[in-house]
Design a protein around this motif. Structure first.
Motif, PDB file in Angstrom:
ATOM      1  N   VAL A   1       0.439  -1.481  -0.126  1.00  0.00           N
ATOM      2  CA  VAL A   1      -0.101  -0.519   0.014  1.00  0.00           C
ATOM      3  C   VAL A   1       0.717   1.290   0.046  1.00  0.00           C
ATOM      4  O   VAL A   1       1.345   1.260   0.438  1.00  0.00           O
ATOM      5  CB  VAL A   1      -0.294   0.271   1.161  1.00  0.00           C
ATOM      6  CG1 VAL A   1      -1.816   1.355   1.496  1.00  0.00           C
ATOM      7  CG2 VAL A   1      -2.101  -1.327   0.920  1.00  0.00           C
ATOM      8  N   ALA A   2       0.825   2.270  -0.584  1.00  0.00           N
ATOM      9  CA  ALA A   2       1.271   3.369  -1.066  1.00  0.00           C
ATOM     10  C   ALA A   2       2.706   3.744  -0.741  1.00  0.00           C
ATOM     11  O   ALA A   2       3.478   3.757  -0.127  1.00  0.00           O
ATOM     12  CB  ALA A   2       0.634   4.424   0.000  1.00  0.00           C
TER      13      ALA A   2
ATOM     14  N   TRP B   1       5.028   1.918   0.000  1.00  0.00           N
ATOM     15  CA  TRP B   1       6.245   0.935   0.489  1.00  0.00           C
ATOM     16  C   TRP B   1       5.508   0.532   2.096  1.00  0.00           C
ATOM     17  O   TRP B   1       6.474  -0.196   3.088  1.00  0.00           O
ATOM     18  CB  TRP B   1       7.371   1.649   1.583  1.00  0.00           C
ATOM     19  CG  TRP B   1       7.271   3.288   1.883  1.00  0.00           C
ATOM     20  CD1 TRP B   1       6.207   3.279   3.142  1.00  0.00           C
ATOM     21  CD2 TRP B   1       6.698   4.501   1.474  1.00  0.00           C
ATOM     22  NE1 TRP B   1       5.535   4.680   3.812  1.00  0.00           N
ATOM     23  CE2 TRP B   1       5.968   5.367   2.202  1.00  0.00           C
ATOM     24  CE3 TRP B   1       7.266   5.004   0.469  1.00  0.00           C
ATOM     25  CZ2 TRP B   1       6.396   6.594   2.242  1.00  0.00           C
ATOM     26  CZ3 TRP B   1       7.744   6.323   0.446  1.00  0.00           C
ATOM     27  CH2 TRP B   1       6.865   7.142   0.958  1.00  0.00           C
ATOM     28  N   ASN B   2       4.112   0.425   2.872  1.00  0.00           N
ATOM     29  CA  ASN B   2       3.344   0.206   3.462  1.00  0.00           C
ATOM     30  C   ASN B   2       2.601  -1.778   2.900  1.00  0.00           C
ATOM     31  O   ASN B   2       2.571  -2.075   2.120  1.00  0.00           O
ATOM     32  CB  ASN B   2       2.336   0.665   3.983  1.00  0.00           C
ATOM     33  CG  ASN B   2       2.552   1.915   4.071  1.00  0.00           C
ATOM     34  OD1 ASN B   2       2.935   1.881   5.435  1.00  0.00           O
ATOM     35  ND2 ASN B   2       2.281   2.739   3.229  1.00  0.00           N
TER      36      ASN B   2
ATOM     37  N   GLN C   1       7.133  -2.042   7.600  1.00  0.00           N
ATOM     38  CA  GLN C   1       6.748  -0.712   6.333  1.00  0.00           C
ATOM     39  C   GLN C   1       8.899  -0.561   6.761  1.00  0.00           C
ATOM     40  O   GLN C   1       9.393  -1.567   7.891  1.00  0.00           O
ATOM     41  CB  GLN C   1       6.469   0.534   7.636  1.00  0.00           C
ATOM     42  CG  GLN C   1       5.148   1.381   6.871  1.00  0.00           C
ATOM     43  CD  GLN C   1       5.417   2.671   8.242  1.00  0.00           C
ATOM     44  OE1 GLN C   1       5.586   2.811   8.980  1.00  0.00           O
ATOM     45  NE2 GLN C   1       4.077   3.082   7.719  1.00  0.00           N
TER      46      GLN C   1
ATOM     47  N   SER D   1      11.885   1.626  11.092  1.00  0.00           N
ATOM     48  CA  SER D   1      10.967   2.589  12.220  1.00  0.00           C
ATOM     49  C   SER D   1      11.354   3.530  12.712  1.00  0.00           C
ATOM     50  O   SER D   1      12.655   3.871  12.801  1.00  0.00           O
ATOM     51  CB  SER D   1      11.926   1.380  13.821  1.00  0.00           C
ATOM     52  OG  SER D   1      11.283   1.557  14.526  1.00  0.00           O
ATOM     53  N   SER D   2      11.032   4.564  12.660  1.00  0.00           N
ATOM     54  CA  SER D   2      11.977   5.771  12.234  1.00  0.00           C
ATOM     55  C   SER D   2      11.929   7.279  14.689  1.00  0.00           C
ATOM     56  O   SER D   2      10.752   6.620  13.843  1.00  0.00           O
ATOM     57  CB  SER D   2      10.948   6.516  11.182  1.00  0.00           C
ATOM     58  OG  SER D   2      11.984   5.975  10.502  1.00  0.00           O
TER      59      SER D   2
ATOM     60  N   LYS E   1      11.960  10.714  16.057  1.00  0.00           N
ATOM     61  CA  LYS E   1      13.227  12.186  15.752  1.00  0.00           C
ATOM     62  C   LYS E   1      13.154  12.387  17.079  1.00  0.00           C
ATOM     63  O   LYS E   1      12.879  12.446  18.224  1.00  0.00           O
ATOM     64  CB  LYS E   1      12.406  12.919  15.473  1.00  0.00           C
ATOM     65  CG  LYS E   1      12.816  14.729  15.209  1.00  0.00           C
ATOM     66  CD  LYS E   1      11.744  15.183  14.745  1.00  0.00           C
ATOM     67  CE  LYS E   1      12.188  16.279  13.907  1.00  0.00           C
ATOM     68  NZ  LYS E   1      11.380  17.233  13.551  1.00  0.00           N
TER      69      LYS E   1
ATOM     70  N   PHE F   1      10.408  10.617   3.157  1.00  0.00           N
ATOM     71  CA  PHE F   1       8.652  10.717   2.870  1.00  0.00           C
ATOM     72  C   PHE F   1       8.239  11.336   4.839  1.00  0.00           C
ATOM     73  O   PHE F   1       8.163  12.202   5.582  1.00  0.00           O
ATOM     74  CB  PHE F   1       7.621  10.646   2.608  1.00  0.00           C
ATOM     75  CG  PHE F   1       6.346  10.686   3.224  1.00  0.00           C
ATOM     76  CD1 PHE F   1       5.310  11.484   2.838  1.00  0.00           C
ATOM     77  CD2 PHE F   1       5.949   9.246   4.918  1.00  0.00           C
ATOM     78  CE1 PHE F   1       3.957  11.328   2.858  1.00  0.00           C
ATOM     79  CE2 PHE F   1       4.274   9.650   4.922  1.00  0.00           C
ATOM     80  CZ  PHE F   1       3.820  10.657   4.313  1.00  0.00           C
ATOM     81  N   ARG F   2       8.547  10.519   5.834  1.00  0.00           N
ATOM     82  CA  ARG F   2       8.672  10.369   7.045  1.00  0.00           C
ATOM     83  C   ARG F   2       9.354  12.246   7.882  1.00  0.00           C
ATOM     84  O   ARG F   2       8.911  12.458   8.556  1.00  0.00           O
ATOM     85  CB  ARG F   2       9.519   9.366   7.445  1.00  0.00           C
ATOM     86  CG  ARG F   2       9.076   7.987   7.714  1.00  0.00           C
ATOM     87  CD  ARG F   2       7.190   7.815   8.435  1.00  0.00           C
ATOM     88  NE  ARG F   2       8.035   7.710   9.989  1.00  0.00           N
ATOM     89  CZ  ARG F   2       7.236   8.608  10.634  1.00  0.00           C
ATOM     90  NH1 ARG F   2       6.320   9.505  10.078  1.00  0.00           N
ATOM     91  NH2 ARG F   2       7.435   8.400  12.294  1.00  0.00           N
TER      92      ARG F   2
ATOM     93  N   SER G   1       9.511  14.728   6.448  1.00  0.00           N
ATOM     94  CA  SER G   1       8.368  15.736   5.979  1.00  0.00           C
ATOM     95  C   SER G   1       7.253  15.948   6.869  1.00  0.00           C
ATOM     96  O   SER G   1       6.569  16.803   7.145  1.00  0.00           O
ATOM     97  CB  SER G   1       8.510  15.632   4.420  1.00  0.00           C
ATOM     98  OG  SER G   1       7.411  14.955   4.369  1.00  0.00           O
ATOM     99  N   GLN G   2       7.245  14.912   7.975  1.00  0.00           N
ATOM    100  CA  GLN G   2       6.178  14.781   8.442  1.00  0.00           C
ATOM    101  C   GLN G   2       6.315  15.180  10.112  1.00  0.00           C
ATOM    102  O   GLN G   2       7.251  14.908  10.840  1.00  0.00           O
ATOM    103  CB  GLN G   2       5.483  13.159   8.047  1.00  0.00           C
ATOM    104  CG  GLN G   2       5.242  12.465   7.246  1.00  0.00           C
ATOM    105  CD  GLN G   2       4.039  12.767   6.555  1.00  0.00           C
ATOM    106  OE1 GLN G   2       2.839  13.601   7.434  1.00  0.00           O
ATOM    107  NE2 GLN G   2       3.785  14.125   5.150  1.00  0.00           N
ATOM    108  N   SER G   3       5.093  15.566  10.448  1.00  0.00           N
ATOM    109  CA  SER G   3       5.166  16.092  11.881  1.00  0.00           C
ATOM    110  C   SER G   3       5.307  15.007  12.839  1.00  0.00           C
ATOM    111  O   SER G   3       4.540  13.425  12.799  1.00  0.00           O
ATOM    112  CB  SER G   3       4.387  17.473  12.086  1.00  0.00           C
ATOM    113  OG  SER G   3       2.856  16.970  12.103  1.00  0.00           O
ATOM    114  N   ILE G   4       5.175  14.808  14.102  1.00  0.00           N
ATOM    115  CA  ILE G   4       5.132  14.268  15.176  1.00  0.00           C
ATOM    116  C   ILE G   4       5.069  15.132  16.361  1.00  0.00           C
ATOM    117  O   ILE G   4       5.072  15.704  16.374  1.00  0.00           O
ATOM    118  CB  ILE G   4       6.635  13.434  15.806  1.00  0.00           C
ATOM    119  CG1 ILE G   4       7.317  12.718  14.448  1.00  0.00           C
ATOM    120  CG2 ILE G   4       6.337  12.510  17.140  1.00  0.00           C
ATOM    121  CD1 ILE G   4       8.270  11.667  15.292  1.00  0.00           C
TER     122      ILE G   4
END
Lengths: 194, 103
Positions: B18-19, B21-22, B53, B56-57, B59, B97-98, B100-103
Motif C-alpha cells: 500500500v502506497a 512501502w507499506n 514499513q 522504524s523512524s 526523532k 517522506f517520514r 517531512s511529517q510532523s510528530i
C-alpha cells in the motif's frame, strides 16, 4: 452450488439449490430474501451499492473486516504479554481500532507510539499537521498532571503517536519517561485507511 | 487423521503493498474439519494483521533516526514481498517522506 430450480407459489418466486431447499426468494413485494447463508463476491473489490440508483464507486461498500493485530512500540517499552493485541473493525475505508496495554518495563526517552492494523490514507490536501485521525486515550499511572492525552496517526502511516497537551500550551509527544512500570493505557481510534 | 478431526491452519491470505512501502499482512486462522473423502472443510476463519514499513523512524530534537525493520521473524512469503518492494529507492523515499511529517 448451482441453481437447480426456479419455482413459484401463489405469491413468491423461489430459487432452489440442488437439495431443493429454497435459497433465494423474490417476494410479491419485490424484495429479495436470502433464506440461508451469506452473500459474497467471487471477485475482489466488488461490493454493494447503497444510497444510489446506479453503480457509483462512492456509494459502494466493498470492504468489511473484523480481526486483531499485534501493536508494536518502541524498543525500550515492554508490554505485558498479550496486552499489545488490539481489535479492529474496518468498514469501507474507515478503520476503528481498540487497544489496551500494560507496561512491564521501560527506559529511555523514546517517543511512545503503537503500530496500527492498516496504513492510513495519504491526505495530500492537508498539511502534515492535519492528522488522518485523532483518537481518545485513557491512561493510568502516567505523569502528565492535568494534561489532556490524545493520539493521532499522520498521512500514509501505520504509526499511532500519543500526545499530551495542557491549557494554552503546545501539544507534546509522549515519551517513555512520562510512564512507569505500572502504567496502563486504553485507546480508541477511528481513521481513514489507504 | 480421520473424518471429523479438527485442525488449525495459519495462512497469510492477504499480503498487500500500500502506497509504495507499506506491506499489510493479514494472517488467517482457519479451523478445518476432515471430511469422509479426506478433504478438509473450513469451519471458521479469523484474521490477525500487522503492517511493515522499511524503517522504524524516530526523532530526537531535529535529528531523525531510521532503524531498518527486522523481518527475520516474518514468514517466507512476507520476506519475499519485502525484499522485492523495499528497494534502495523506496527506502530513500520513505525516509524523505517520514522526515517531512510532523510528530
Amino acid at each position: 452450488m448451482a441453481i437447480s430450480k426456479i419455482g413459484r407459489n401463489a405469491t413468491d418466486t423461489g430459487i432452489s439449490d440442488s437439495s431443493d431447499a429454497t435459497a433465494i426468494t423474490i417476494t410479491s413485494g419485490e424484495d429479495i430474501d436470502i433464506e440461508s447463508g451469506d452473500i459474497f463476491f467471487s471477485t475482489a473489490g466488488k461490493g454493494i451499492v447503497l444510497g444510489a440508483t446506479s453503480n457509483t464507486d462512492a456509494n459502494t461498500l466493498e470492504d468489511y473486516e473484523e480481526g486483531t493485530w499485534a501493536a508494536t512500540t518502541n524498543a525500550n517499552l515492554g508490554l505485558t504479554s498479550g496486552s499489545n493485541t488490539g481489535s479492529y473493525t474496518k468498514i469501507g475505508d474507515i478503520c476503528h481500532a481498540r487497544l489496551y496495554m500494560r507496561v512491564t518495563s521501560i527506559s529511555g526517552t523514546n517517543h511512545v507510539y503503537f503500530s496500527l492494523p492498516f496504513t492510513s490514507a495519504n491526505n495530500t490536501a492537508t498539511d502534515s499537521y492535519n492528522a488522518e485521525a485523532v483518537g481518545h486515550v485513557a491512561q493510568w499511572q502516567c505523569s502528565f498532571g492535568t494534561d489532556h492525552v490524545f493520539c493521532k496517526v499522520g498521512n500514509n502511516s501505520s504509526t499511532l503517536y500519543i500526545y499530551h497537551v495542557g491549557n494554552d500550551a503546545d501539544w507534546t509527544v509522549e515519551t517513555n519517561n512520562n510512564m512507569d512500570t505500572a502504567s496502563q493505557m486504553a485507546m480508541n481510534i477511528t481513521y481513514r485507511t489507504a | 487423521m480421520a473424518q471429523g478431526d479438527i485442525t488449525k491452519e495459519l495462512e497469510n491470505d492477504k499480503i498487500e503493498v500500500v502506497a509504495t512501502w507499506n506491506i499489510q499482512v493479514r494472517q488467517a486462522t482457519k479451523i478445518m474439519e476432515e471430511q469422509a473423502d479426506g478433504s478438509k472443510k473450513e469451519l471458521t476463519r479469523s484474521f490477525h494483521r500487522h503492517v511493515l514499513q522499511p524503517f522504524s523512524s524516530s526523532k530526537s530534537g531535529d535529528t531523525w533516526t531510521h532503524s531498518a525493520t527486522d523481518i527475520s521473524g516474518e514468514d517466507a512469503d512476507v520476506k519475499a514481498v519485502a525484499t522485492a518492494v523495499w528497494t534502495d529507492d523506496v527506502k530513500s523515499a520513505y525516509k524523505t517522506f517520514r522526515e517531512s511529517q510532523s510528530i
